[in-house]
Scaffold this motif. Sequence first.
Motif, PDB file in Angstrom:
ATOM      1  N   GLU A   1      -3.980   3.152   0.360  1.00 31.43           N
ATOM      2  CA  GLU A   1      -4.179   2.294  -0.378  1.00 31.43           C
ATOM      3  C   GLU A   1      -3.529   0.864  -1.499  1.00 31.43           C
ATOM      4  O   GLU A   1      -2.556   0.827  -1.449  1.00 31.43           O
ATOM      5  CB  GLU A   1      -4.542   3.159  -2.143  1.00 31.43           C
ATOM      6  CG  GLU A   1      -4.866   2.412  -3.058  1.00 31.43           C
ATOM      7  CD  GLU A   1      -5.473   3.860  -4.145  1.00 31.43           C
ATOM      8  OE1 GLU A   1      -6.244   3.794  -5.098  1.00 31.43           O
ATOM      9  OE2 GLU A   1      -4.564   5.044  -4.030  1.00 31.43           O
TER      10      GLU A   1
ATOM     11  N   SER B   1       0.933  -1.366   0.057  1.00 31.82           N
ATOM     12  CA  SER B   1      -0.034  -0.254  -0.046  1.00 31.82           C
ATOM     13  C   SER B   1       0.667   1.125  -0.676  1.00 31.82           C
ATOM     14  O   SER B   1       2.689   1.547   0.703  1.00 31.82           O
ATOM     15  CB  SER B   1      -0.791   0.175   1.477  1.00 31.82           C
ATOM     16  OG  SER B   1       0.108   0.010   2.547  1.00 31.82           O
ATOM     17  N   ASN B   2       0.084   2.019  -0.573  1.00 34.74           N
ATOM     18  CA  ASN B   2       1.178   3.533  -0.222  1.00 34.74           C
ATOM     19  C   ASN B   2       0.555   4.556   0.926  1.00 34.74           C
ATOM     20  O   ASN B   2      -0.226   4.014   1.245  1.00 34.74           O
ATOM     21  CB  ASN B   2       0.426   4.509  -1.662  1.00 34.74           C
ATOM     22  CG  ASN B   2      -0.742   4.834  -1.724  1.00 34.74           C
ATOM     23  OD1 ASN B   2      -1.235   4.875  -0.924  1.00 34.74           O
ATOM     24  ND2 ASN B   2      -1.261   4.994  -2.748  1.00 34.74           N
TER      25      ASN B   2
END
Length: 246
Positions: free
Chosen positions: A191, A186-187
């Motif tokens: 997300e 995820s970032n």
Amino acid sequence: LKRDLEIAGEIQQGLLPPNMPQLSNYEFAAISHPADQAGGDYFDWQEISRERIVFSLGDVAGHGVGPALVTAACRAYVRGTIGAQTSPTSLLDRVNRLLHVDIPDGKFVTLVLIDLDTQHHRARLLSAGHGPTLIVRGQTGDVETFGAQGLPLGLFEDEMIDEPVEVNLDPGDLVIAVSDGFFEWSNAAGELFGVKRLETVIRDNRHQAAEDILRIMEKTVREFVGHLPQQDDVTGLVIKRQQNSG
């Protein structure tokens, strides 16, 4: 302790194949980058005959020395069993029984086998809790996803697993297997990169060489997450039937 972990990582990396098969009508590429000094992923391949190569990609939950030991056991069992078992189903059934006896309760391995017939250009896919495995059609860019046909290995003595899925490979087609470190990274916004983004990257670059496709896959994921550290092991395997192969 740090040096011991480094040694464990060096040994584990040494168990990975130093090169990939060399064939005139196929391209192969693979990577495995642990999140720590040692990881819970692995990939491997064995040439059973001049026309048959069996690839495996496994993922033990977590990373570090504990999962690395389970990974090494799984790899050894697959290698030791593969010559005696004629079908992917019987192979995974045997490996499951061995792992169930040896690893602690609650530990398990997800594993996908790709049994490649290079003469008739067919691949048999069998997954124990692992997925998705992607088939990307070179001509159209269509993507077929295959999930698990059975439970992860080691959970129960009797493995409940179906027969493999068989797919025909036309010139330019790809078979791609990855660990979840590729798409569950995820970032900063929380997300996930996700399977759909991975499919798009592969589809857009399907005409590239197998090594370049894998490099672009990893590069795109790392650009998506930015400066965040790697949270899980990242392992990928790309099989490509060459465009001009007969």
